[in-house]
Design a protein around this motif. Structure first.
Motif, PDB file in Angstrom:
ATOM      1  N   MET A   1      77.029  68.794  71.712  1.00  6.78           N
ATOM      2  CA  MET A   1      76.087  67.775  71.971  1.00  6.78           C
ATOM      3  C   MET A   1      75.475  67.862  73.243  1.00  6.78           C
ATOM      4  SD  MET A   1      76.844  63.598  71.532  1.00  6.78           S
ATOM      5  CE  MET A   1      78.270  64.076  70.345  1.00  6.78           C
ATOM      6  N   LYS A   2      74.281  67.396  73.517  1.00  7.31           N
ATOM      7  CA  LYS A   2      73.652  67.450  74.571  1.00  7.31           C
ATOM      8  C   LYS A   2      74.071  66.421  75.607  1.00  7.31           C
ATOM      9  CE  LYS A   2      69.052  69.056  72.739  1.00  7.31           C
ATOM     10  NZ  LYS A   2      67.789  68.940  72.743  1.00  7.31           N
ATOM     11  N   PRO A   3      74.185  66.312  76.952  1.00  4.47           N
ATOM     12  CA  PRO A   3      74.516  65.539  77.715  1.00  4.47           C
ATOM     13  C   PRO A   3      73.863  64.207  77.655  1.00  4.47           C
ATOM     14  CG  PRO A   3      74.446  67.856  78.932  1.00  4.47           C
ATOM     15  CD  PRO A   3      73.783  67.873  77.521  1.00  4.47           C
ATOM     16  N   ASP A   4      72.735  64.324  77.541  1.00  2.00           N
ATOM     17  CA  ASP A   4      72.060  62.959  77.662  1.00  2.00           C
ATOM     18  C   ASP A   4      72.449  62.190  76.357  1.00  2.00           C
ATOM     19  OD1 ASP A   4      70.708  64.798  75.946  1.00  2.00           O
ATOM     20  OD2 ASP A   4      68.505  63.765  76.713  1.00  2.00           O
ATOM     21  N   THR A   5      72.516  62.844  75.261  1.00  3.14           N
ATOM     22  CA  THR A   5      72.986  62.105  73.761  1.00  3.14           C
ATOM     23  C   THR A   5      74.292  61.829  74.086  1.00  3.14           C
ATOM     24  OG1 THR A   5      71.399  63.789  72.980  1.00  3.14           O
ATOM     25  CG2 THR A   5      72.924  62.488  71.497  1.00  3.14           C
ATOM     26  N   GLU A   6      75.081  62.576  74.734  1.00  7.41           N
ATOM     27  CA  GLU A   6      76.578  62.072  74.782  1.00  7.41           C
ATOM     28  C   GLU A   6      76.737  60.772  75.718  1.00  7.41           C
ATOM     29  OE1 GLU A   6      80.702  64.152  75.700  1.00  7.41           O
ATOM     30  OE2 GLU A   6      78.825  65.207  76.592  1.00  7.41           O
ATOM     31  N   VAL A   7      75.968  60.759  76.792  1.00 10.11           N
ATOM     32  CA  VAL A   7      75.942  59.577  77.533  1.00 10.11           C
ATOM     33  C   VAL A   7      75.478  58.472  76.858  1.00 10.11           C
ATOM     34  CG1 VAL A   7      74.961  58.455  79.707  1.00 10.11           C
ATOM     35  CG2 VAL A   7      76.002  60.782  79.795  1.00 10.11           C
ATOM     36  N   SER A   8      74.398  58.487  76.143  1.00  6.05           N
ATOM     37  CA  SER A   8      73.773  57.456  75.154  1.00  6.05           C
ATOM     38  C   SER A   8      74.706  56.802  74.260  1.00  6.05           C
ATOM     39  CB  SER A   8      72.545  57.801  74.728  1.00  6.05           C
ATOM     40  OG  SER A   8      71.564  58.172  75.491  1.00  6.05           O
ATOM     41  N   ILE A   9      75.312  57.755  73.709  1.00  3.76           N
ATOM     42  CA  ILE A   9      76.276  57.338  72.748  1.00  3.76           C
ATOM     43  C   ILE A   9      77.454  56.632  73.250  1.00  3.76           C
ATOM     44  CG2 ILE A   9      77.977  58.209  70.626  1.00  3.76           C
ATOM     45  CD1 ILE A   9      75.958  60.138  70.089  1.00  3.76           C
ATOM     46  N   ALA A  10      77.811  57.094  74.465  1.00  7.47           N
ATOM     47  CA  ALA A  10      79.105  56.445  75.106  1.00  7.47           C
ATOM     48  C   ALA A  10      78.678  55.175  75.609  1.00  7.47           C
ATOM     49  CB  ALA A  10      79.514  57.265  76.405  1.00  7.47           C
ATOM     50  N   LEU A  11      77.364  54.760  76.194  1.00 14.52           N
ATOM     51  CA  LEU A  11      76.848  53.820  76.494  1.00 14.52           C
ATOM     52  C   LEU A  11      76.915  52.500  75.316  1.00 14.52           C
ATOM     53  CD1 LEU A  11      74.207  54.426  79.279  1.00 14.52           C
ATOM     54  CD2 LEU A  11      76.582  53.358  79.571  1.00 14.52           C
ATOM     55  N   ALA A  12      76.412  53.193  74.347  1.00 16.90           N
ATOM     56  CA  ALA A  12      76.189  52.207  72.999  1.00 16.90           C
ATOM     57  C   ALA A  12      77.469  51.844  72.399  1.00 16.90           C
ATOM     58  CB  ALA A  12      75.628  52.962  71.875  1.00 16.90           C
ATOM     59  N   THR A  13      78.470  52.817  72.542  1.00 16.52           N
ATOM     60  CA  THR A  13      79.979  52.438  72.309  1.00 16.52           C
ATOM     61  C   THR A  13      80.412  51.476  73.138  1.00 16.52           C
ATOM     62  OG1 THR A  13      80.318  54.795  71.251  1.00 16.52           O
ATOM     63  CG2 THR A  13      82.118  53.540  71.568  1.00 16.52           C
ATOM     64  N   SER A  14      80.096  51.596  74.297  1.00 17.57           N
ATOM     65  CA  SER A  14      80.849  50.585  75.358  1.00 17.57           C
ATOM     66  C   SER A  14      80.219  49.433  75.179  1.00 17.57           C
ATOM     67  CB  SER A  14      80.362  51.284  76.843  1.00 17.57           C
ATOM     68  OG  SER A  14      81.057  52.268  76.923  1.00 17.57           O
ATOM     69  N   VAL A  15      78.900  49.235  74.718  1.00 17.51           N
ATOM     70  CA  VAL A  15      78.359  47.744  74.311  1.00 17.51           C
ATOM     71  C   VAL A  15      79.008  47.299  73.249  1.00 17.51           C
ATOM     72  CG1 VAL A  15      76.053  46.772  73.675  1.00 17.51           C
ATOM     73  CG2 VAL A  15      76.166  48.454  75.660  1.00 17.51           C
ATOM     74  N   MET A  16      79.244  48.052  72.239  1.00 16.70           N
ATOM     75  CA  MET A  16      80.212  47.556  70.844  1.00 16.70           C
ATOM     76  C   MET A  16      81.412  47.200  71.510  1.00 16.70           C
ATOM     77  SD  MET A  16      78.929  50.191  67.813  1.00 16.70           S
ATOM     78  CE  MET A  16      80.494  51.235  68.016  1.00 16.70           C
ATOM     79  N   ALA A  17      82.163  47.892  72.274  1.00 13.79           N
ATOM     80  CA  ALA A  17      83.576  47.204  72.661  1.00 13.79           C
ATOM     81  C   ALA A  17      83.379  45.893  73.402  1.00 13.79           C
ATOM     82  CB  ALA A  17      84.169  48.282  73.442  1.00 13.79           C
ATOM     83  N   TYR A  18      82.475  45.828  74.137  1.00 15.70           N
ATOM     84  CA  TYR A  18      82.068  44.560  75.161  1.00 15.70           C
ATOM     85  C   TYR A  18      81.613  43.421  74.055  1.00 15.70           C
ATOM     86  CZ  TYR A  18      80.266  41.378  78.574  1.00 15.70           C
ATOM     87  OH  TYR A  18      80.259  40.406  79.407  1.00 15.70           O
ATOM     88  N   GLY A  19      80.904  43.757  73.209  1.00 17.14           N
ATOM     89  CA  GLY A  19      80.623  42.727  72.175  1.00 17.14           C
ATOM     90  C   GLY A  19      81.643  42.146  71.099  1.00 17.14           C
ATOM     91  N   ALA A  20      82.626  43.262  70.968  1.00 21.38           N
ATOM     92  CA  ALA A  20      83.974  42.716  70.066  1.00 21.38           C
ATOM     93  C   ALA A  20      84.721  41.410  70.996  1.00 21.38           C
ATOM     94  CB  ALA A  20      84.916  43.846  70.116  1.00 21.38           C
ATOM     95  N   TYR A  21      84.692  41.740  72.385  1.00 20.57           N
ATOM     96  CA  TYR A  21      85.432  40.680  73.266  1.00 20.57           C
ATOM     97  C   TYR A  21      84.613  39.309  73.221  1.00 20.57           C
ATOM     98  CZ  TYR A  21      89.194  43.477  75.132  1.00 20.57           C
ATOM     99  OH  TYR A  21      90.359  44.112  75.148  1.00 20.57           O
ATOM    100  N   GLN A  22      82.932  39.561  73.257  1.00 18.44           N
ATOM    101  CA  GLN A  22      82.012  38.489  73.278  1.00 18.44           C
ATOM    102  C   GLN A  22      82.487  37.615  72.243  1.00 18.44           C
ATOM    103  OE1 GLN A  22      80.294  37.360  75.913  1.00 18.44           O
ATOM    104  NE2 GLN A  22      81.880  38.914  77.014  1.00 18.44           N
ATOM    105  N   MET A  23      82.413  38.317  70.779  1.00 17.77           N
ATOM    106  CA  MET A  23      82.580  37.579  69.596  1.00 17.77           C
ATOM    107  C   MET A  23      83.845  36.904  69.333  1.00 17.77           C
ATOM    108  SD  MET A  23      80.265  39.880  67.071  1.00 17.77           S
ATOM    109  CE  MET A  23      80.277  38.524  65.796  1.00 17.77           C
ATOM    110  N   ALA A  24      84.814  37.541  69.996  1.00 22.85           N
ATOM    111  CA  ALA A  24      86.245  37.138  69.397  1.00 22.85           C
ATOM    112  C   ALA A  24      86.545  35.916  70.655  1.00 22.85           C
ATOM    113  CB  ALA A  24      87.181  38.176  69.502  1.00 22.85           C
ATOM    114  N   LEU A  25      86.224  35.917  71.806  1.00 26.89           N
ATOM    115  CA  LEU A  25      86.732  34.852  72.718  1.00 26.89           C
ATOM    116  C   LEU A  25      85.657  34.232  73.277  1.00 26.89           C
ATOM    117  CD1 LEU A  25      88.905  37.732  74.642  1.00 26.89           C
ATOM    118  CD2 LEU A  25      89.713  36.051  73.455  1.00 26.89           C
ATOM    119  N   PRO A  26      85.932  33.136  74.019  1.00 30.14           N
ATOM    120  CA  PRO A  26      85.230  32.155  74.885  1.00 30.14           C
ATOM    121  C   PRO A  26      84.949  32.889  76.033  1.00 30.14           C
ATOM    122  CG  PRO A  26      87.139  31.207  74.887  1.00 30.14           C
ATOM    123  CD  PRO A  26      87.211  32.305  73.906  1.00 30.14           C
TER     124      PRO A  26
END
Length: 131
Positions: A1-26
């Motif tokens: 996988m290309k490094p720029d693609t890998e970083v983009s997917i890593a950032l998108a995954t981090s946003v999903m993880a952060y979103g799980a906290y935002q939806m479950a908690l005040p």
């Protein structure tokens, strides 16, 4: 996988993880305004942590990328620590509380359910006959 693609997917995954906290908690400010060791907050934080860790693990396994796993894992750990710390902050002292809560103290000393030991001792009535 290309490094720029890998970083983009890593950032998108981090946003999903952060979103799980935002939806479950005040918000963190709302958690800090509650009394420490709130069982509802602790339960919701565990649910958010497992959900976010599951999302990060799934994407990391599909992409076979250590960058996705590392960055997503750091977001899960950071969000979990932030929530747990906010849950420990006393709304009176504005500092993290200890595991054992301290008794409430007012200008007269300890107030609330704690009273002096002499007041807690059972007393038996004394009956006497005057002669």
């Amino acid at each position: 996988m290309k490094p720029d693609t890998e970083v983009s997917i890593a950032l998108a995954t981090s946003v999903m993880a952060y979103g799980a906290y935002q939806m479950a908690l005040p918000s963190t400010a709302d958690i800090r305004s509650l009394e420490p060791n709130n069982r509802d907050i602790q339960s919701s934080e565990r649910i958010a942590a497992w959900t976010a860790a599951g999302l990060v693990s799934l994407v990391a396994l599909v992409t076979k990328s250590p960058a996705v796993f590392s960055l997503g894992g750091l977001v899960v750990i950071g969000a979990s620590w932030t929530t747990r710390h906010a849950d420990q902050v006393s709304n009176v002292t504005k500092r993290a509380a200890s595991v054992v809560p301290l008794p409430a103290a007012g200008p007269e000393g300890v107030v609330g359910d704690e009273v002096a030991a002499s007041q807690q001792m059972p007393t038996t009535p004394v009956y006497g006959v005057a002669v």
